[in-house]
Design an enzyme around this catalytic site. Sequence first.
Site, short mmCIF file in Angstrom:
data_model
loop_
_atom_site.label_atom_id
_atom_site.label_comp_id
_atom_site.label_asym_id
_atom_site.label_seq_id
_atom_site.Cartn_x
_atom_site.Cartn_y
_atom_site.Cartn_z
N CYS A 15 4.30 -13.17 91.76
CA CYS A 15 4.70 -14.36 92.02
C CYS A 15 3.44 -15.80 93.13
O CYS A 15 3.10 -14.88 93.40
CB CYS A 15 5.58 -14.59 92.91
SG CYS A 15 7.34 -13.50 91.98
N ARG A 45 0.32 -16.59 88.06
CA ARG A 45 0.50 -15.64 88.71
C ARG A 45 2.03 -14.76 88.59
O ARG A 45 2.90 -14.48 88.26
CB ARG A 45 0.24 -15.88 90.49
CG ARG A 45 -0.92 -15.44 90.32
CD ARG A 45 -0.38 -16.21 91.85
NE ARG A 45 -0.19 -14.97 92.85
CZ ARG A 45 -1.27 -13.87 93.03
NH1 ARG A 45 -2.01 -13.98 93.57
NH2 ARG A 45 -0.30 -12.86 94.06
N TRP A 50 7.69 -15.05 88.83
CA TRP A 50 8.01 -13.80 88.14
C TRP A 50 8.27 -13.11 87.82
O TRP A 50 8.47 -12.11 89.34
CB TRP A 50 6.06 -13.26 87.57
CG TRP A 50 6.73 -11.90 86.19
CD1 TRP A 50 6.35 -12.96 85.18
CD2 TRP A 50 6.47 -11.16 86.45
NE1 TRP A 50 5.83 -11.79 84.29
CE2 TRP A 50 6.45 -10.72 84.61
CE3 TRP A 50 6.93 -9.48 87.30
CZ2 TRP A 50 6.31 -9.24 85.07
CZ3 TRP A 50 6.33 -8.74 87.07
CH2 TRP A 50 6.08 -7.75 85.76
N ASN A 86 6.66 -12.90 97.17
CA ASN A 86 5.88 -11.97 96.28
C ASN A 86 6.49 -11.10 96.62
O ASN A 86 5.50 -10.36 97.39
CB ASN A 86 4.53 -13.02 96.05
CG ASN A 86 4.29 -11.64 95.48
OD1 ASN A 86 4.37 -11.28 94.02
ND2 ASN A 86 2.26 -11.65 95.46
N GLY A 87 6.35 -9.80 95.54
CA GLY A 87 6.92 -8.56 96.21
C GLY A 87 7.91 -8.36 95.31
O GLY A 87 8.75 -8.85 95.15
N GLU A 101 -9.24 -2.45 73.31
CA GLU A 101 -9.16 -3.88 74.38
C GLU A 101 -8.66 -5.01 73.42
O GLU A 101 -8.06 -6.26 72.99
CB GLU A 101 -10.41 -3.93 74.82
CG GLU A 101 -10.44 -5.40 75.38
CD GLU A 101 -9.38 -5.80 77.09
OE1 GLU A 101 -8.69 -4.69 77.12
OE2 GLU A 101 -9.13 -6.90 77.14
N LYS A 137 -5.43 -7.99 73.23
CA LYS A 137 -5.33 -8.87 73.45
C LYS A 137 -4.89 -9.65 72.25
O LYS A 137 -4.04 -10.28 72.59
CB LYS A 137 -6.77 -9.48 73.38
CG LYS A 137 -7.92 -9.28 74.20
CD LYS A 137 -8.12 -10.15 75.89
CE LYS A 137 -7.23 -10.07 76.92
NZ LYS A 137 -7.47 -8.58 77.17
N GLU A 169 -1.20 -9.55 73.34
CA GLU A 169 -0.73 -9.87 74.91
C GLU A 169 -0.98 -11.62 74.68
O GLU A 169 0.30 -12.35 75.23
CB GLU A 169 -1.14 -10.04 76.02
CG GLU A 169 -2.30 -10.13 75.95
CD GLU A 169 -3.26 -9.78 77.34
OE1 GLU A 169 -2.40 -9.55 78.88
OE2 GLU A 169 -4.29 -9.40 77.67
N HIS A 176 -3.84 11.66 61.17
CA HIS A 176 -2.55 12.53 62.43
C HIS A 176 -1.67 11.60 61.93
O HIS A 176 -1.21 11.78 62.78
CB HIS A 176 -3.04 12.83 63.20
CG HIS A 176 -4.50 13.78 62.92
ND1 HIS A 176 -4.45 14.85 62.89
CD2 HIS A 176 -5.87 13.87 63.26
CE1 HIS A 176 -5.41 15.54 62.38
NE2 HIS A 176 -6.45 14.49 62.79
N LYS A 233 -0.63 -12.98 86.49
CA LYS A 233 -2.12 -12.35 86.08
C LYS A 233 -2.56 -11.39 86.66
O LYS A 233 -3.07 -9.84 86.41
CB LYS A 233 -2.31 -13.66 86.34
CG LYS A 233 -4.83 -13.36 87.00
CD LYS A 233 -4.79 -13.13 85.11
CE LYS A 233 -7.19 -12.92 85.22
NZ LYS A 233 -7.41 -12.23 84.07
#
Length: 609
Positions: free
Chosen positions: A2, A27, A74, A100-101, A482, A486, A489, A505, A604
């Site tokens: 957050c 955030r 968040w 936040n936490g 990567e 991208k 997300e 495989h 983020k």
Amino acid sequence: MCGIIGYLGAKRVVPVLLDGLKKLEYRGYDSAGIAVVEDSQLTVRRVKGKISLLEESIRSSPVDGKFGIGHTRWATHGSPSEENAHPHQDCTGSLVVVHNGIIENYLSLKKSLKEEGHKFLTETDTEVIVHLIEKYFQGRLEEATLKAVQELDGAFALAAISTQDPDKIVAAKMGPPIAVGLGDKEYFISSDINPILAYTRKIVFLEDEELAVIEPEGVSFKNFKGNKLKKTVDEITWSPLMIEKRGYKHFMLKEIFEQPQVVRDTLQGRISLERGKVLLEETGLSPQLLKAIKRMVIVACGTSYHAGLFGEYLLENLIQIPVEVEFSSEYRYRDFKVDEESLAVFISQSGETADTLAALRAVKERKGKSLAISNTVKSSIAREADGILYTHAGPEIGVAATKTFSAQMAALALLALYLAQLKRKIDKKATLTLIQELQRLPHKMEIILNAEKSLEKLAQSFLPYSHFLYLGRWISFPVALEGALKLKEISYIHAEAYPGGEMKHGPIALIDNQMPTLAVIPKDRVYEKMMSNISEVKTRNGHVLGVVFEDDEEIKDKVDEVIPIPVTDPLFTPFLTVLPLQLFAYYIATKRGADVDQPRNLAKSVTVE
Ligand code: AGP
């Protein structure tokens, strides 16, 4: 994860809090709220949803105040809702907290506080903090907060205000960051420096178990034992302008286009062409220590993990020692061994990722040596590692990492070349050749970015698909990972990345005309092998987009679409091959109407586990 903010000064507090929350929205953005005080009157306004809804609520029914705190959430405990939004109030309605936490012992605390008569209104862990402070409040907010934090287990960056101890903001840190801004008779607290830079560049970073008390006369600092602290004031050079979109539609697009400059800035001052050397004495780890390293482990999450994989190929090639790359969330729980000759490298652009910080602490507990690669000055990981190598990407606002990935690769290239120099694995001529090519990369990156429109057109033709496969081998495998991340997300499309050699495989069973393949095929040691992977896909009616060297004529009739990149050293192709994949994901996502800067469910920096 957050964002928290607080302001006390001459300005009307509401616009300052809202402007700050907008800069912290990356955030977390599932709910938001502010609490402001005027003439001992406390007003709280909270909404489910983004800051824009909070602004609308305040526009339609204004609030005002002299000082206050704010929060953008968040959700970790308690679904996104107005009642679970911060700030949370105590039973009297005169004391509020933003946090936040994660408070890990909140259930036991909640139980005992309820038994003492406290009334809880939310499902959150945070609410136990405000009732604890209320329990200990005897007129001085900082004293009550100091008593409350002694009982908290877990991570917290919190701020509290009370009408019973007015004109005061108290902030306390254990884990997630808190920056304190020292303006001209005005003071700020914030989860990061972005909201503060518009007003002042004088910043104090709280360390764990520290508390700040903001009053009209100034800011004082204490540790959790109550001892006064003298804190250094940092002058931050980032300009607010760096945080604005500067004409781009999204921060993510701006940051994709900033990558050539970011590579230049990260290389700046760290290579000497005339001496044919890399200059990396700044890390805080002595050349003797680095020269003696016989094995390395790179620990990170997400995009930073992919940068670590790039580093693995580069370091093994240039210094010929074993290098392992591990997910932070796994490594921290393993019974790993460290010894005198091993070095653990922690990559984190935010420097606050909880799992990476926990893994670093686990290495330190075993007396292991650590080096952090981070983009955030004085972040927790940067401060706690034995050595630090900063990337110079500037603030990255888009939740999807782009420019910080390129910056991390530049830092890893410098580290690999520096270690190769120290260990005499590479002579001056070879070093010079590689650092000259490193310096050419930004221009080659610009060439690719200038072809943005062709990528936009290409992305348009792939809108109907809802599954993608990304393939790469050797140093291109991290790029495939990567590129898939991208797309996932920011567009919420399913995408998987595999080493090309894994196709037989299992994954090849996925191939049909509904699952396009993006293949990263520069001319390197695995080119021929990738060619056979491509023909396996083609014979199964798969559609292939190839990211290839612009002079590669052979490949053109082997794939359906060609995305050309300039030629570069095989060790450095990821700097170039990742760019088209970033733009491809960006355009697919924007054309699907996704919110690329603030994708659903993400934040983020993941400062919770
Ligand atoms: C990447 O686009 C994501 N934002 C995420 O995977 C991110 O890379 C990861 O959370 C690690 O963050 P850090 O570099 O700040 O530790």
